[in-house]
Design an enzyme around this catalytic site. Structure first.
Site, PDB file in Angstrom:
ATOM      1  CD  GLU A  50      -2.691  -7.893   7.836  1.00 42.47           C
ATOM      2  OE1 GLU A  50      -1.835  -7.025   7.615  1.00 42.47           O
ATOM      3  OE2 GLU A  50      -2.641  -9.043   7.362  1.00 42.47           O
ATOM      4  CD  GLU A 376       4.172 -13.165   5.113  1.00 43.08           C
ATOM      5  OE1 GLU A 376       3.243 -13.965   4.913  1.00 43.08           O
ATOM      6  OE2 GLU A 376       4.197 -12.012   4.622  1.00 43.08           O
TER       7      GLU A 376
END
Length: 658
Positions: A50, A376
């Protein structure tokens, strides 16, 4: 004392002796070598990337100039005006008749010619340059008035001139001009100057400065030492581009893969959500240039032999932020993005998106097999949107396995809501996350023992032990956390029929520009080191094996006074070796008897590796990058039953040929 009392006393004494004798006996670990169980996914241990902690711009992407296109909301952020007392002129930002409409802003330098006038770029907390290594400067330049020259100069953090070149004879139309500088010394915080010499005006855009040595020496490529750290993990997959940046704090700021491919000058800048996420760690200069885009991600995966696992926005902004939703009846463009990505990755060069891939230099497919829908997310809003993706993608691309989300926690209401719904939808793989204290990992090695073997598989997509607490700046990448993760990974490996993928997170962090800790790999502008957690990941990935072997403790490990001893075993089909992983998280050495049942004999030349340290608080650093580091040692294993001592605070890997 009567006979009953004497008898009772005798029995107690006998029991005590037997217990003492049993305590003196070393623990026995029995590996059933002829009863292979679940096949282990060859891609099981992977990488989560990320763009957090300046992991892309200022990190993996080797560009040294920050805000090279003057597109930040403050167009001169990262740039400083260089104007000696004799200099007369001005700096202005324009957008009329730009070099490229996708990035319309550019800098105009107007000078009366009495002294050098221009700008200096600070880079990403400085620019890391090495002595005599060529650095390639380029910029789009347009003459506006007069015939001034440009001086391109490189200065050290102390102000020493490291090299200088001149450029002149500029066209009245935009044109790329290039030069090569050779720094006279190594410096981690150098600055690049671009100065107008002589009277006149010039326009500047897409100012770039790259070290010559990038990964595979690709011009405009990736930082070689950081990619090498990834390659050394031998990962099975790379998940990209995140992470929360997939979602964005609002949908307008979500990651859109189509804006990250094609010529770099056409890739539009986007603010990074980690720019403003944490008030205690603000990063107002954190933006995404997308020089590292989806094509480069796919190329990186191919380079290091890992499967690509891209994650796409599912029509939801981050639920920790705005939670903005794309209405269900307007979701088609998001689903089309997924279909087009599959075509970009796998389609023939004659298809629309396959042609775009081919135009970037990769005629053949990238062999995409995994695709994540959302990151998520949780609750009904996510399930409704995932279901629409699932229906279309499974109909049109049944060959692609879809990764779905169970939320940010491994055991809360959101998690418990998601799993039954995803099971009903016959989801392929469910992404579970956990950041917790080391005790959670030690206590959850049996987490997957009772999972439904016929339901969706598991991707343990983000996990890391936190030495203090989640989001704490006091978290450390210490040996205790690494051993907790190693213990937990023995449980993942033992349940490889359920857990098909796993990755630690986050991956990279710049020591001067991080937002989150702990992290797997730490960097500055010139150096990189792996944490103890990195070497745990490496040892599991490099010693994966192909099939799980049953392991039994005698007596059971959880019956011992201090049960922090963990084991897993696998078989390597190609070498015929049994791979035994042992974790001793106690402060004392553990004497073991290891019994390899079901084999005729062992081959000479067993291999062994040990990762350990003096204290649970041990960490690696730039000054001591190998304080906690795996080291081979001599393992004299000559029989199917052998004694083995595991030192305190250690992960040991034994490879025994049968």
């Amino acid at each position: 004392m009567n006979s009953k009392q004497l008898s009772k006393l005798y029995c107690c004494a006998l029991a005590l002796c037997l217990n003492l004798a049993a305590a003196a006996e070393p623990l026995r670990i029995i590996v059933q070598t002829d009863a292979p169980g679940a096949r282990i996914n060859p891609a099981m241990w992977g990488i989560f990337f990320e763009d957090i902690n300046f992991g892309a711009d200022g990190g993996l992407y080797a560009e040294l100039v920050k805000n090279r296109g003057f597109e930040f909301p403050e167009p001169l952020m990262g740039w400083t005006k260089i104007s000696p007392s004799l200099a007369k002129g001005r700096l202005t930002i324009h957008d009329e008749n730009p070099f490229n409409q996708a990035n319309p802003h550019y800098l105009r330098i107007e000078s009366e010619g009495k002294a050098l006038l221009g700008v200096a770029n600070e880079g990403f907390r400085g620019m890391g340059v090495r002595q005599n290594e060529a650095c390639h400067f380029s910029a789009q330049v347009r003459a506006v008035a007069g015939s001034p020259a440009l001086r391109v100069e490189l200065y050290s953090s102390e102000g020493a001139l490291l090299d200088s070149v001149a450029l002149k004879d500029f066209s009245s139309n935009w044109k790329k001009y290039s030069a090569v500088l050779h720094p006279s010394e190594t410096n981690a915080r150098a600055k690049l100057y671009v100065l107008v010499e002589g009277a006149g005006s010039v326009d500047l855009d897409m100012v770039s400065f790259f070290p010559e040595h990038t990964w595979r020496d690709r011009p405009g490529g990736l930082r070689a030492d950081m990619v090498q750290m990834l390659a050394d993990l031998k990962p099975g997959f790379v998940r990209f581009p995140g992470g929360c940046i997939v979602e964005g704090s609002e949908l307008a700021r979500r990651y859109q893969w189509k804006k990250t491919v094609g010529p770099v000058e056409e890739r539009q800048l986007l603010i990074n959500r980690w720019n403003y996420e944490f008030p205690h760690r603000p990063a107002p200069d954190y933006f995404q240039s997308f020089g590292l885009g989806f094509f480069e991600f796919f190329q990186l995966c191919e380079d290091i032999g890992a499967q690509p696992l891209p994650i796409l926005n599912c029509g939801m902004a981050c639920q920790f932020n705005s939670g903005e939703l794309c209405p269900l009846d307007q979701l088609d463009p998001y689903i089309q993005d997924a279909l087009d990505l599959i075509e970009f990755a796998n389609g023939p060069a004659t298809s629309v998106w396959g042609a775009k891939r081919a135009a970037m230099g990769h005629a053949g497919p990238f062999n995409l097999r995994l695709l994540g829908i959302g990151n998520e997310q949780w609750d009904r809003q996510y399930i409704e949107r995932y279901a629409k993706f699932h229906q279309v993608l499974k109909e049109k691309h049944p060959e692609i396995q879809l990764v779905s989300s169970a939320g940010p926690s491994p055991d809360d209401r959101r998690f418990n809501f998601a799993w039954p719904k995803l099971r009903e939808l016959k989801a392929d793989i469910v992404d579970e996350h956990c950041y917790a204290k080391p005790e959670w990992f030690f206590n959850n090695i049996h987490r997957y023992d009772d999972y439904d073997r016929n339901g969706p598989k598991v991707f343990m997509g983000e996990y890391a032990a936190q030495s203090d607490k989640v989001v704490s700046v006091k978290n450390r990448n210490n040996l205790e956390c690494a051993l907790a993760e190693a213990a937990y990974m023995t449980g993942l490996e033992r349940n490889a029929d359920v857990v098909r993928l796993a990755s630690y997170a986050p991956l990279f962090a710049h020591v001067d520009a991080w937002q989150w800790r702990p992290n797997l790999i730490w960097t500055d502008n010139l150096r990189v080191y792996g944490t103890p957690n990195y070497y745990v990941q490496q040892l599991f990935s490099r010693n994966r094996g192909d099939a799980v072997l049953p392991v039994k403790f005698n007596p059971p490990a959880d019956a011992s006074p201090d049960p922090k001893l963990y084991a897993a075993a696998t078989r390597d089909d190609a070498s015929g070796e049994v791979i035994v992983k042992l974790v001793n998280a106690t402060a004392e050495p553990r004497d073991l008897v290891i019994q390899l049942e079901g084999a005729r004999s062992v081959k000479p030349g067993a291999r062994a590796v040990l990762l350990t340290g003096e204290k649970l608080t041990d960490e690696n650093s730039f000054d001591a990058p190998r304080k906690v580091f795996p080291r081979g040692f001599s393992a004299e294993i000559k029989a199917l039953e052998f004694n083995q001592t595991v030192p305190p605070r250690a992960l040991m890997v034994l490879r025994v040929g049968l």
